[in-house]
Scaffold this motif. Structure first.
Motif, PDB file in Angstrom:
ATOM      1  N   LEU A  66       0.831  -1.207   0.000  1.00  0.00           N
ATOM      2  CA  LEU A  66       0.000   0.000   0.000  1.00  0.00           C
ATOM      3  C   LEU A  66       0.866   1.259   0.000  1.00  0.00           C
ATOM      4  O   LEU A  66       2.013   1.245   0.445  1.00  0.00           O
ATOM      5  CB  LEU A  66      -0.904   0.013   1.237  1.00  0.00           C
ATOM      6  CG  LEU A  66      -1.992  -1.062   1.316  1.00  0.00           C
ATOM      7  CD1 LEU A  66      -2.715  -0.966   2.653  1.00  0.00           C
ATOM      8  CD2 LEU A  66      -2.983  -0.920   0.169  1.00  0.00           C
ATOM      9  N   SER A  67       0.295   2.357  -0.479  1.00  0.00           N
ATOM     10  CA  SER A  67       1.006   3.636  -0.451  1.00  0.00           C
ATOM     11  C   SER A  67       1.012   4.182   0.969  1.00  0.00           C
ATOM     12  O   SER A  67       0.206   3.776   1.813  1.00  0.00           O
ATOM     13  CB  SER A  67       0.340   4.636  -1.399  1.00  0.00           C
ATOM     14  OG  SER A  67      -1.005   4.863  -1.012  1.00  0.00           O
ATOM     15  N   ASN A  68       1.916   5.122   1.231  1.00  0.00           N
ATOM     16  CA  ASN A  68       2.043   5.683   2.570  1.00  0.00           C
ATOM     17  C   ASN A  68       1.049   6.817   2.791  1.00  0.00           C
ATOM     18  O   ASN A  68       0.798   7.625   1.891  1.00  0.00           O
ATOM     19  CB  ASN A  68       3.461   6.194   2.806  1.00  0.00           C
ATOM     20  CG  ASN A  68       3.735   6.490   4.272  1.00  0.00           C
ATOM     21  OD1 ASN A  68       3.378   7.544   4.791  1.00  0.00           O
ATOM     22  ND2 ASN A  68       4.364   5.541   4.949  1.00  0.00           N
ATOM     23  N   LYS A  70       1.277   9.528   4.458  1.00  0.00           N
ATOM     24  CA  LYS A  70       1.818  10.879   4.340  1.00  0.00           C
ATOM     25  C   LYS A  70       1.824  11.337   2.885  1.00  0.00           C
ATOM     26  O   LYS A  70       1.545  12.504   2.592  1.00  0.00           O
ATOM     27  CB  LYS A  70       3.234  10.938   4.921  1.00  0.00           C
ATOM     28  CG  LYS A  70       3.279  10.846   6.435  1.00  0.00           C
ATOM     29  CD  LYS A  70       4.679  11.042   6.991  1.00  0.00           C
ATOM     30  CE  LYS A  70       5.158  12.467   6.862  1.00  0.00           C
ATOM     31  NZ  LYS A  70       6.457  12.685   7.545  1.00  0.00           N
ATOM     32  N   ASP A  71       2.113  10.431   1.965  1.00  0.00           N
ATOM     33  CA  ASP A  71       2.094  10.777   0.541  1.00  0.00           C
ATOM     34  C   ASP A  71       0.677  11.118   0.089  1.00  0.00           C
ATOM     35  O   ASP A  71       0.460  12.066  -0.672  1.00  0.00           O
ATOM     36  CB  ASP A  71       2.646   9.620  -0.294  1.00  0.00           C
ATOM     37  CG  ASP A  71       4.095   9.301   0.050  1.00  0.00           C
ATOM     38  OD1 ASP A  71       4.819  10.233   0.454  1.00  0.00           O
ATOM     39  OD2 ASP A  71       4.492   8.130  -0.081  1.00  0.00           O
ATOM     40  N   LYS A  72      -0.302  10.345   0.575  1.00  0.00           N
ATOM     41  CA  LYS A  72      -1.699  10.605   0.218  1.00  0.00           C
ATOM     42  C   LYS A  72      -2.158  11.945   0.780  1.00  0.00           C
ATOM     43  O   LYS A  72      -2.797  12.743   0.075  1.00  0.00           O
ATOM     44  CB  LYS A  72      -2.586   9.478   0.744  1.00  0.00           C
ATOM     45  CG  LYS A  72      -4.066   9.666   0.449  1.00  0.00           C
ATOM     46  CD  LYS A  72      -4.910   8.534   0.996  1.00  0.00           C
ATOM     47  CE  LYS A  72      -6.384   8.751   0.697  1.00  0.00           C
ATOM     48  NZ  LYS A  72      -7.232   7.654   1.241  1.00  0.00           N
ATOM     49  N   ARG A  75      -0.771  14.911  -1.194  1.00  0.00           N
ATOM     50  CA  ARG A  75      -1.497  15.146  -2.449  1.00  0.00           C
ATOM     51  C   ARG A  75      -2.841  15.826  -2.179  1.00  0.00           C
ATOM     52  O   ARG A  75      -3.234  16.746  -2.903  1.00  0.00           O
ATOM     53  CB  ARG A  75      -1.723  13.818  -3.187  1.00  0.00           C
ATOM     54  CG  ARG A  75      -0.472  13.207  -3.783  1.00  0.00           C
ATOM     55  CD  ARG A  75      -0.826  12.097  -4.755  1.00  0.00           C
ATOM     56  NE  ARG A  75      -1.607  11.036  -4.122  1.00  0.00           N
ATOM     57  CZ  ARG A  75      -1.085   9.970  -3.537  1.00  0.00           C
ATOM     58  NH1 ARG A  75       0.230   9.824  -3.471  1.00  0.00           N
ATOM     59  NH2 ARG A  75      -1.862   9.033  -3.001  1.00  0.00           N
ATOM     60  N   ARG A 100       7.314   8.959  10.019  1.00  0.00           N
ATOM     61  CA  ARG A 100       6.825   8.126   8.926  1.00  0.00           C
ATOM     62  C   ARG A 100       6.840   6.668   9.392  1.00  0.00           C
ATOM     63  O   ARG A 100       7.892   6.057   9.505  1.00  0.00           O
ATOM     64  CB  ARG A 100       7.702   8.304   7.689  1.00  0.00           C
ATOM     65  CG  ARG A 100       7.143   7.705   6.402  1.00  0.00           C
ATOM     66  CD  ARG A 100       8.100   7.953   5.241  1.00  0.00           C
ATOM     67  NE  ARG A 100       7.582   7.453   3.989  1.00  0.00           N
ATOM     68  CZ  ARG A 100       6.873   8.157   3.111  1.00  0.00           C
ATOM     69  NH1 ARG A 100       6.582   9.420   3.381  1.00  0.00           N
ATOM     70  NH2 ARG A 100       6.461   7.631   1.979  1.00  0.00           N
ATOM     71  N   ASP A 102       4.887   2.540   9.334  1.00  0.00           N
ATOM     72  CA  ASP A 102       4.427   1.589   8.311  1.00  0.00           C
ATOM     73  C   ASP A 102       3.306   0.680   8.825  1.00  0.00           C
ATOM     74  O   ASP A 102       3.192  -0.468   8.430  1.00  0.00           O
ATOM     75  CB  ASP A 102       5.594   0.745   7.797  1.00  0.00           C
ATOM     76  CG  ASP A 102       6.225  -0.107   8.896  1.00  0.00           C
ATOM     77  OD1 ASP A 102       5.860   0.064  10.078  1.00  0.00           O
ATOM     78  OD2 ASP A 102       7.091  -0.950   8.565  1.00  0.00           O
ATOM     79  N   THR A 131      -4.116   2.691   3.700  1.00  0.00           N
ATOM     80  CA  THR A 131      -2.717   3.054   3.448  1.00  0.00           C
ATOM     81  C   THR A 131      -1.872   2.415   4.546  1.00  0.00           C
ATOM     82  O   THR A 131      -2.395   1.772   5.461  1.00  0.00           O
ATOM     83  CB  THR A 131      -2.511   4.585   3.523  1.00  0.00           C
ATOM     84  OG1 THR A 131      -2.964   5.054   4.802  1.00  0.00           O
ATOM     85  CG2 THR A 131      -3.255   5.307   2.405  1.00  0.00           C
ATOM     86  N   GLY A 133       1.119   3.672   7.409  1.00  0.00           N
ATOM     87  CA  GLY A 133       1.628   4.917   7.959  1.00  0.00           C
ATOM     88  C   GLY A 133       1.466   5.015   9.453  1.00  0.00           C
ATOM     89  O   GLY A 133       1.513   4.006  10.165  1.00  0.00           O
TER      90      GLY A 133
END
Length: 205
Positions: A66-68, A70-72, A75, A100, A102, A131, A133
């Protein structure tokens, strides 16, 4: 999610319908935890304890594909038209300062996404926002979702979550302006005024 060992509806198939992708999941019969809280308010503490225990269990899982979060969140904040450049800068600066992690985060963990079967077994649905994080970011979102409907339940949730996860209340609160801003991207006019109250990040510095 299935590989994490959580009790969730199984994915049955993926189909393209009229040019759009659709996911078909196993049907789970039962009532939502939100319905149970409404009809049996005197047992709110017990329901909330079960809710928090389940969220802590989710946070104990790993899902590296899955994406992190914080990145989501970055955006989402960058896309918010209701905030000026200075507000976005303050939020992004705060976001970058947060650790950060996981841990598996549901992203929309609220009682309406918990199905309770006749045997009392609870299943988690709606993993579209999942996600990896920081668990406190996930908890901050759950707090806001409670607070939109019932501040007393929100306060009970936060107190219980922080006790069970051994996380300081103040740490979860540091995430509130960030996740409130992200929630604005859903463009719900009924929530906008409430969320904007949490986005004045200068109040938290």
């Amino acid at each position: 999610m299935e590989e994490c060992g959580l009790d969730i509806p199984k994915l049955q198939k993926v189909e393209n319908i009229d040019g759009k992708w659709a996911l078909f999941f196993e049907y789970r019969e039962g009532k939502t935890l939100e319905e149970m809280m409404k009809v049996d308010p005197q047992n709110l503490d017990k329901y909330m304890e079960d809710f928090v225990d389940l969220q802590v269990k989710v946070h104990s899982k790993k899902a590296p594909m899955l994406s992190n979060i914080k990145d989501k969140l970055r955006r989402q904040i960058n896309s918010i038209k209701e905030l000026d450049a200075s507000q976005r800068y303050e939020l992004l600066t705060r976001l970058e300062s947060m650790p950060r992690h996981d841990k598996l985060c549901h992203g929309d963990f609220n009682p309406s996404n918990i199905i309770v079967g006749k045997n009392g077994k609870m299943s988690i649905v709606d993993w579209a926002h999942a996600t990896i994080g920081n668990a406190s970011a996930d908890a901050a979102m759950s707090y806001l979702l409670f607070a939109l409907k019932d501040q007393k339940a929100a306060d009970l949730y936060l107190k219980m979550f922080c006790r069970k996860s051994d996380i300081a209340v103040q740490y979860v609160q540091q995430w509130l302006p960030i996740v409130a801003a992200a929630q604005l991207t859903k463009d719900n006019e009924l929530e906008k005024d409430f969320l904007m109250q949490w986005i004045d990040v200068m109040d938290y510095q």
